[in-house]
Design a protein around this motif. Structure first.
Motif, short mmCIF file in Angstrom:
data_model
loop_
_atom_site.label_atom_id
_atom_site.label_comp_id
_atom_site.label_asym_id
_atom_site.label_seq_id
_atom_site.Cartn_x
_atom_site.Cartn_y
_atom_site.Cartn_z
N GLU A 25 2.57 13.61 3.87
CA GLU A 25 1.68 14.46 4.66
C GLU A 25 1.45 15.79 3.94
N THR A 26 2.48 16.30 3.29
CA THR A 26 2.34 17.56 2.55
C THR A 26 1.35 17.42 1.40
N ASP A 27 1.39 16.31 0.67
CA ASP A 27 0.42 16.06 -0.41
C ASP A 27 -1.00 16.21 0.13
N ASN A 28 -1.26 15.51 1.22
CA ASN A 28 -2.60 15.50 1.80
C ASN A 28 -3.00 16.88 2.31
N LEU A 29 -2.09 17.56 2.98
CA LEU A 29 -2.38 18.88 3.51
C LEU A 29 -2.66 19.88 2.39
N ALA A 33 -6.23 21.71 1.75
CA ALA A 33 -6.31 23.17 1.85
C ALA A 33 -6.76 23.79 0.52
N LEU A 34 -6.19 23.34 -0.60
CA LEU A 34 -6.54 23.91 -1.91
C LEU A 34 -8.01 23.69 -2.25
N SER A 35 -8.59 22.61 -1.78
CA SER A 35 -9.99 22.32 -2.08
C SER A 35 -10.93 22.83 -0.98
N HIS A 36 -10.38 23.54 0.00
CA HIS A 36 -11.17 24.11 1.10
C HIS A 36 -11.99 23.05 1.84
N ASN A 37 -11.40 21.91 2.06
CA ASN A 37 -12.08 20.80 2.71
C ASN A 37 -11.68 20.76 4.19
N PRO A 38 -12.57 21.11 5.10
CA PRO A 38 -12.23 21.16 6.52
C PRO A 38 -12.39 19.82 7.25
N GLN A 39 -12.58 18.73 6.53
CA GLN A 39 -12.81 17.42 7.16
C GLN A 39 -11.67 17.07 8.12
N VAL A 58 -5.94 9.93 3.82
CA VAL A 58 -5.61 10.87 2.74
C VAL A 58 -6.89 11.26 2.00
N ASN A 59 -6.99 12.52 1.69
CA ASN A 59 -8.12 13.08 0.96
C ASN A 59 -8.29 12.32 -0.36
N GLY A 60 -9.49 11.84 -0.62
CA GLY A 60 -9.76 11.05 -1.82
C GLY A 60 -9.55 11.82 -3.12
N LYS A 93 -10.75 1.12 -0.61
CA LYS A 93 -9.88 1.06 0.58
C LYS A 93 -9.31 2.45 0.83
N PRO A 94 -9.07 2.81 2.09
CA PRO A 94 -8.48 4.12 2.37
C PRO A 94 -7.00 4.16 2.02
N VAL A 95 -6.52 5.37 1.78
CA VAL A 95 -5.10 5.62 1.56
C VAL A 95 -4.57 6.37 2.77
N PHE A 96 -3.39 5.98 3.23
CA PHE A 96 -2.77 6.61 4.40
C PHE A 96 -1.45 7.25 4.01
N ILE A 97 -1.04 8.23 4.77
CA ILE A 97 0.26 8.85 4.56
C ILE A 97 1.32 7.76 4.65
N GLY A 98 2.21 7.74 3.67
CA GLY A 98 3.25 6.72 3.60
C GLY A 98 2.94 5.57 2.66
N ASP A 99 1.69 5.47 2.21
CA ASP A 99 1.35 4.44 1.23
C ASP A 99 2.02 4.76 -0.11
N THR A 100 2.44 3.73 -0.80
CA THR A 100 3.01 3.89 -2.13
C THR A 100 1.99 3.36 -3.14
N LEU A 101 1.62 4.22 -4.08
CA LEU A 101 0.56 3.90 -5.03
C LEU A 101 1.12 3.68 -6.43
N ARG A 102 0.46 2.79 -7.16
CA ARG A 102 0.80 2.52 -8.56
C ARG A 102 -0.51 2.35 -9.32
N VAL A 103 -0.46 2.54 -10.64
CA VAL A 103 -1.66 2.52 -11.46
C VAL A 103 -1.51 1.56 -12.62
N GLU A 104 -2.61 0.89 -12.95
CA GLU A 104 -2.71 0.08 -14.15
C GLU A 104 -3.91 0.58 -14.94
N THR A 105 -3.79 0.54 -16.26
CA THR A 105 -4.84 1.05 -17.14
C THR A 105 -5.17 0.01 -18.19
#
Length: 150
Positions: A25-29, A33-39, A58-60, A93-105
């Motif tokens: 939740e802190t990541d999203n908040l 806030a840093l991007s001034h996005n009031p959505q 979660v903010n994209g 797909k949307p991301v929600f608080i609590g989702d665990t993300l991983r990346v492939e390149t």
């Protein structure tokens, strides 16, 4: 140095990055806030509960930044001259608080720099997956990398 010089890459090379990250939740908040996005979809649990998602999304911008960030150690750390651009950013797909993300390149393209003989251009195709294996973000990142010293 963990990244690889331009000369060490090959088209089609694929990396499954080791670092995974659970979104808080802190990541999203913070990013909101840093991007001034009031959505309210990103900030207001009561509002978000009334949407088709039923909860805060979660903010994209966070998802996109994490996509790149989780790839840096294995791709460009210590060899990056500049990120030249990002293309075809999609979030299927949307991301929600609590989702665990991983990346492939995957290396999508390689070319020598026309203006810098000490550099080359790598286009990375990044895909971010949630814990269910769903793609939540994908993009192309074009980076100018150092060539291996002679």
């Amino acid at each position: 140095m963990a990244g690889k010089y331009f000369d060490e890459w090959s088209v089609g090379e694929r990396i499954v990055h080791d670092i995974h990250r659970t979104v808080t939740e802190t990541d999203n908040l913070l990013i909101t806030a840093l991007s001034h996005n009031p959505q309210p979809l990103h900030l207001d649990a009561e509002y978000a509960a009334g949407t088709e998602f039923g909860r805060i999304v979660v903010n994209g911008i966070f998802t996109f930044a994490l996509t790149v960030g989780l790839s840096v150690t294995d791709t460009t750390l210590g060899v990056l001259i500049a990120n030249l651009g990002y293309d075809k950013v999609v979030m299927p797909k949307p991301v929600f608080i609590g989702d665990t993300l991983r990346v492939e390149t995957e290396v999508a393209d390689l070319r020598h720099s026309g203006s810098r003989p000490d550099a080359g251009i790598v286009t990375f195709s990044h895909q971010t997956f949630n814990q269910r294996g769903e793609i939540v973000c994908q993009c192309l990142r074009t980076a100018m990398l150092k060539r291996k010293p002679a």
